[in-house]
Design a protein around this motif. Structure first.
Motif, PDB file in Angstrom:
ATOM      1  N   TRP A  35       0.835  -1.200   0.000  1.00  0.00           N
ATOM      2  CA  TRP A  35       0.000   0.000   0.000  1.00  0.00           C
ATOM      3  C   TRP A  35       0.873   1.254   0.000  1.00  0.00           C
ATOM      4  N   GLU A  36       2.036   1.193   0.643  1.00  0.00           N
ATOM      5  CA  GLU A  36       2.905   2.366   0.729  1.00  0.00           C
ATOM      6  C   GLU A  36       3.399   2.790  -0.650  1.00  0.00           C
ATOM      7  N   HIS A  37       3.772   1.820  -1.502  1.00  0.00           N
ATOM      8  CA  HIS A  37       4.231   2.179  -2.829  1.00  0.00           C
ATOM      9  C   HIS A  37       3.104   2.795  -3.648  1.00  0.00           C
ATOM     10  N   CYS A  38       1.906   2.265  -3.506  1.00  0.00           N
ATOM     11  CA  CYS A  38       0.754   2.832  -4.214  1.00  0.00           C
ATOM     12  C   CYS A  38       0.490   4.255  -3.713  1.00  0.00           C
ATOM     13  N   MET A  39       0.571   4.458  -2.416  1.00  0.00           N
ATOM     14  CA  MET A  39       0.365   5.789  -1.850  1.00  0.00           C
ATOM     15  C   MET A  39       1.468   6.750  -2.301  1.00  0.00           C
ATOM     16  N   GLU A  40       2.700   6.262  -2.322  1.00  0.00           N
ATOM     17  CA  GLU A  40       3.814   7.110  -2.748  1.00  0.00           C
ATOM     18  C   GLU A  40       3.608   7.594  -4.190  1.00  0.00           C
ATOM     19  N   ALA A  41       3.237   6.633  -5.058  1.00  0.00           N
ATOM     20  CA  ALA A  41       2.985   6.997  -6.452  1.00  0.00           C
ATOM     21  C   ALA A  41       1.836   7.998  -6.539  1.00  0.00           C
ATOM     22  N   GLY A  42       0.762   7.758  -5.775  1.00  0.00           N
ATOM     23  CA  GLY A  42      -0.396   8.638  -5.813  1.00  0.00           C
ATOM     24  C   GLY A  42      -0.071  10.047  -5.370  1.00  0.00           C
ATOM     25  N   PHE A  43       0.690  10.161  -4.287  1.00  0.00           N
ATOM     26  CA  PHE A  43       1.046  11.495  -3.797  1.00  0.00           C
ATOM     27  C   PHE A  43       1.909  12.255  -4.809  1.00  0.00           C
ATOM     28  N   LEU A  44       2.840  11.543  -5.415  1.00  0.00           N
ATOM     29  CA  LEU A  44       3.737  12.215  -6.350  1.00  0.00           C
ATOM     30  C   LEU A  44       3.027  12.564  -7.658  1.00  0.00           C
ATOM     31  N   ILE A  45       2.134  11.703  -8.096  1.00  0.00           N
ATOM     32  CA  ILE A  45       1.328  12.024  -9.281  1.00  0.00           C
ATOM     33  C   ILE A  45       0.448  13.240  -8.998  1.00  0.00           C
ATOM     34  N   THR A  46      -0.174  13.256  -7.802  1.00  0.00           N
ATOM     35  CA  THR A  46      -1.012  14.396  -7.420  1.00  0.00           C
ATOM     36  C   THR A  46      -0.202  15.682  -7.351  1.00  0.00           C
ATOM     37  N   ALA A  47       1.018  15.565  -6.818  1.00  0.00           N
ATOM     38  CA  ALA A  47       1.880  16.750  -6.739  1.00  0.00           C
ATOM     39  C   ALA A  47       2.176  17.295  -8.129  1.00  0.00           C
ATOM     40  N   SER A  48       2.441  16.393  -9.084  1.00  0.00           N
ATOM     41  CA  SER A  48       2.714  16.831 -10.451  1.00  0.00           C
ATOM     42  C   SER A  48       1.481  17.497 -11.059  1.00  0.00           C
ATOM     43  N   PHE A  49       0.316  16.884 -10.857  1.00  0.00           N
ATOM     44  CA  PHE A  49      -0.930  17.475 -11.357  1.00  0.00           C
ATOM     45  C   PHE A  49      -1.167  18.859 -10.762  1.00  0.00           C
ATOM     46  N   THR A  50      -1.017  18.946  -9.445  1.00  0.00           N
ATOM     47  CA  THR A  50      -1.281  20.202  -8.754  1.00  0.00           C
ATOM     48  C   THR A  50      -0.316  21.294  -9.190  1.00  0.00           C
ATOM     49  N   ASN A  51       0.965  20.911  -9.352  1.00  0.00           N
ATOM     50  CA  ASN A  51       1.976  21.863  -9.786  1.00  0.00           C
ATOM     51  C   ASN A  51       1.608  22.464 -11.126  1.00  0.00           C
ATOM     52  N   LEU A  52       1.210  21.618 -12.086  1.00  0.00           N
ATOM     53  CA  LEU A  52       0.864  22.116 -13.407  1.00  0.00           C
ATOM     54  C   LEU A  52      -0.387  22.988 -13.355  1.00  0.00           C
ATOM     55  N   ALA A  53      -1.392  22.568 -12.588  1.00  0.00           N
ATOM     56  CA  ALA A  53      -2.616  23.357 -12.471  1.00  0.00           C
ATOM     57  C   ALA A  53      -2.318  24.752 -11.926  1.00  0.00           C
ATOM     58  N   HIS A  54      -1.511  24.817 -10.881  1.00  0.00           N
ATOM     59  CA  HIS A  54      -1.194  26.105 -10.267  1.00  0.00           C
ATOM     60  C   HIS A  54      -0.379  26.992 -11.211  1.00  0.00           C
ATOM     61  N   ARG A  55       0.531  26.389 -11.970  1.00  0.00           N
ATOM     62  CA  ARG A  55       1.352  27.165 -12.897  1.00  0.00           C
ATOM     63  C   ARG A  55       0.512  27.754 -14.037  1.00  0.00           C
ATOM     64  N   ASN A  56      -0.627  27.150 -14.285  1.00  0.00           N
ATOM     65  CA  ASN A  56      -1.526  27.659 -15.314  1.00  0.00           C
ATOM     66  C   ASN A  56      -2.654  28.491 -14.723  1.00  0.00           C
ATOM     67  N   GLY A  57      -2.528  28.874 -13.441  1.00  0.00           N
ATOM     68  CA  GLY A  57      -3.525  29.718 -12.804  1.00  0.00           C
ATOM     69  C   GLY A  57      -4.829  29.021 -12.495  1.00  0.00           C
ATOM     70  N   LEU A  58      -4.776  27.683 -12.356  1.00  0.00           N
ATOM     71  CA  LEU A  58      -5.967  26.897 -12.075  1.00  0.00           C
ATOM     72  C   LEU A  58      -5.852  26.234 -10.712  1.00  0.00           C
ATOM     73  N   THR A  59      -6.931  25.618 -10.250  1.00  0.00           N
ATOM     74  CA  THR A  59      -6.882  24.812  -9.034  1.00  0.00           C
ATOM     75  C   THR A  59      -7.295  23.391  -9.380  1.00  0.00           C
ATOM     76  N   LEU A  60      -6.648  22.442  -8.738  1.00  0.00           N
ATOM     77  CA  LEU A  60      -6.968  21.041  -8.994  1.00  0.00           C
ATOM     78  C   LEU A  60      -8.402  20.734  -8.577  1.00  0.00           C
ATOM     79  N   ALA A  61      -8.862  21.337  -7.488  1.00  0.00           N
ATOM     80  CA  ALA A  61     -10.215  21.082  -6.998  1.00  0.00           C
ATOM     81  C   ALA A  61     -11.259  21.503  -8.029  1.00  0.00           C
TER      82      ALA A  61
END
Length: 536
Positions: free
Chosen positions: A360-386
């Motif tokens: 479960w930890e590896h799945c969570m690690e991947a999920g957190f890092l994927i989410t971080a990448s998504f969030t980073n791109l959204a914020h850089r484009n003036g958007l919110t992930l929510a």
């Protein structure tokens, strides 16, 4: 290939451009210019291969035009047309390496034969430059590999002791010195994906050779492929000067590289070039900014040439092999490579299935890092992930999105689609803003220089890329818009004012009233004065 026909007699240009079967020779586009100055503007913004020019024109002769063309690009092939058979004209044309000197009116065989000769010469020259045999020889050499390793170390931030740079540059035979430099980053687009690893390497070396051939006349060129797949070129101007600015020169040569690679290697390039900076101190920082610029402005655009501005990017690092094997997910998102990003997510989930199905930890690690990448791109484009995710945010907030590999796969692909759609809409808004800026500027400055180059500089885009954006958004070319605006304004002034024709000509950007009258009559079938008389 692209060709331009230049003559101050409009009917001659129109006739030659539309009635001859140029496509049978492989000419893809024929540009028209009614003066030498107009021809130079087109040559500065389009990858012209062949010029057919009259010799007797007002303001600048065909011989003077060829002379200026030679300063810009020694590879353009020129053909002179003239009503004069004097030896001095022909001698001057040959001095500037004209392909042929034809007397007006030339026969079809003479004209098509001269153009075919020009095409054959161009093909022979560029096939030599881009040949895989030549690149195989280059690949076997040790010195280019040593040079490449040195440049890669510098790009990645390796610091050398005082004096070590100079020693290495001398030892490796690199004619660079401390001072102004620029970087050009080249991304090979999807067409090159068909090659296997060996052929791909040869293609990359062929492109490096072509870049050295095109840029090397004016600049020192030092190229290498970096870990994310970009071809990176460090550039420094040579001593010799040109009659155009170094930013304009670099953009023009980049566009020519893009065009020649498509013509001879059958694939497209996207190119980002930096502002000029101090070498070697700012090299690593400028490289990092340039890689990030592919995402910031361009999004999912392809086949562009753009200048970088100051941006900052950071990349995440982590232990999952598939997630962090270059190119990383954040890199793919930033550069707008959506299909490759989807493949990366599927590869991560496949690795989890194969190696970590019980973790479960590896799945969570991947999920957190994927989410971080998504969030980073959204914020850089003036958007919110929510806002982008809608109800999908509930799975993220509860942690349910990462509880199984299957849920992670479904959730991450769903968010990727929404992120792609949201950033694409944002890019469309940016395009619309560019169009508004161009139209506002043109409306206020129609009496001044509103050439494509001036407009492109106004919005800090390359002229060709600006043309594409404007055509996509409006369905009309910029030059067509300006011509229509000028004629509309001329008609309004003719009907509502008593100003002289030459005054109206100046107010709408035609410095030569005779030329304005010629253009107006070609558009409406009557002279400006006749139009005014008919609308009283």
């Amino acid at each position: 290939m692209q060709m331009i026909i230049v003559d101050d007699e409009a009917h001659w240009v129109d006739n030659l451009s539309t009635t001859k079967p140029w496509h049978t020779l492989g000419i893809e586009q024929v540009h028209k210019a009614y003066s030498a100055h107009e021809a130079l503007q087109i040559i500065d913004t389009h990858p012209i291969d062949i010029v057919i020019s009259d010799i007797q024109m007002p303001e600048m002769t065909g011989i003077e035009l060829i002379e200026r063309i030679r300063i810009r690009d020694k590879k353009i092939k020129c053909i002179i047309l003239s009503g004069h058979s004097e030896f001095d004209y022909a001698k001057k044309a040959l001095q500037y390496e004209a392909i042929d000197y034809l007397l007006k009116p030339p026969t079809d065989d003479e004209l098509m034969g001269a153009v075919k000769t020009a095409i054959d010469q161009l093909n022979n020259e560029w096939e030599l430059v881009s040949s895989l045999t030549r690149t195989q020889f280059t690949l076997r050499e040790n010195l280019p590999l040593l040079r490449g390793r040195l440049l890669l170390d510098a790009l990645q931030g390796h610091r050398f002791q005082a004096g070590e740079w100079e020693r290495k540059l001398v030892n490796y035979g690199l004619p660079f010195h401390a001072g102004d430099c620029a970087l050009m980053l080249v991304r090979l687009e999807e067409e090159f994906g068909q090659y296997n690893n060996n052929d791909q390497t040869l293609i990359e070396y062929a492109i490096i050779n072509m870049a050295e051939e095109i840029l090397g006349e004016f600049m020192e060129v030092w190229g290498v492929k970096e870990e994310h797949g970009y071809l990176v070129f460090l550039l420094q101007l040579k001593e010799q000067g040109t009659d155009i600015g170094k930013e304009t020169l670099l953009e023009k040569l980049s566009l020519q590289l893009q065009y020649k690679v498509k013509q001879f290697l059958k694939g497209s390039l996207s190119i980002v070039i930096t502002e000029w900076f101090t070498f070697p101190e700012q090299l690593s920082n400028r490289f990092r900014q340039a890689t990030g610029y592919f995402r910031q402005i361009v999004g999912d655009e392809r086949e562009f040439v753009m200048r970088v501005n100051d941006v900052d990017h950071s990349a995440a690092h982590g232990p999952l092999d598939a997630l962090y094997t270059p190119p990383s997910l954040i890199h793919l998102l930033e550069s707008g490579q959506w299909d490759a990003a989807e493949e990366k997510l599927l590869a991560v989930c496949a690795e989890l299935d194969e190696k970590w199905s019980e973790s479960w930890e590896h799945c969570m690690e991947a999920g957190f890092l994927i989410t971080a990448s998504f969030t980073n791109l959204a914020h850089r484009n003036g958007l919110t992930l929510a806002k982008l995710m809608g109800t999908d945010i509930e799975e993220l907030q509860s942690g349910d999105a990462f509880t199984t590999i299957s849920k992670l796969r479904k959730w991450s692909l769903s968010v990727l689609d929404k992120l792609k759609e949201g950033t694409s809409n944002d890019i469309k808004d940016i395009r619309s803003e560019y169009v508004k800026k161009i139209q506002d500027f043109t409306d206020k400055n129609l009496h001044l220089d509103v050439s494509l180059r001036v407009l492109a500089d106004h919005v800090n885009l390359h002229p060709t890329h600006l043309s594409k954006i404007y055509k996509i958004e409006t369905g009309e070319g910029i030059s067509d818009y300006i011509a229509r605006l000028r004629m509309d304004r001329a008609c309004h002034k003719l009907k509502t004012t008593s100003k002289k024709v030459y005054e109206i000509s100046m107010e709408i950007g035609y410095m030569d009233p005779a030329y304005f009258i010629k253009v107006f009559k070609r558009q409406f079938g009557v002279t400006p004065q006749e139009y005014r008389d008919n609308n009283k």
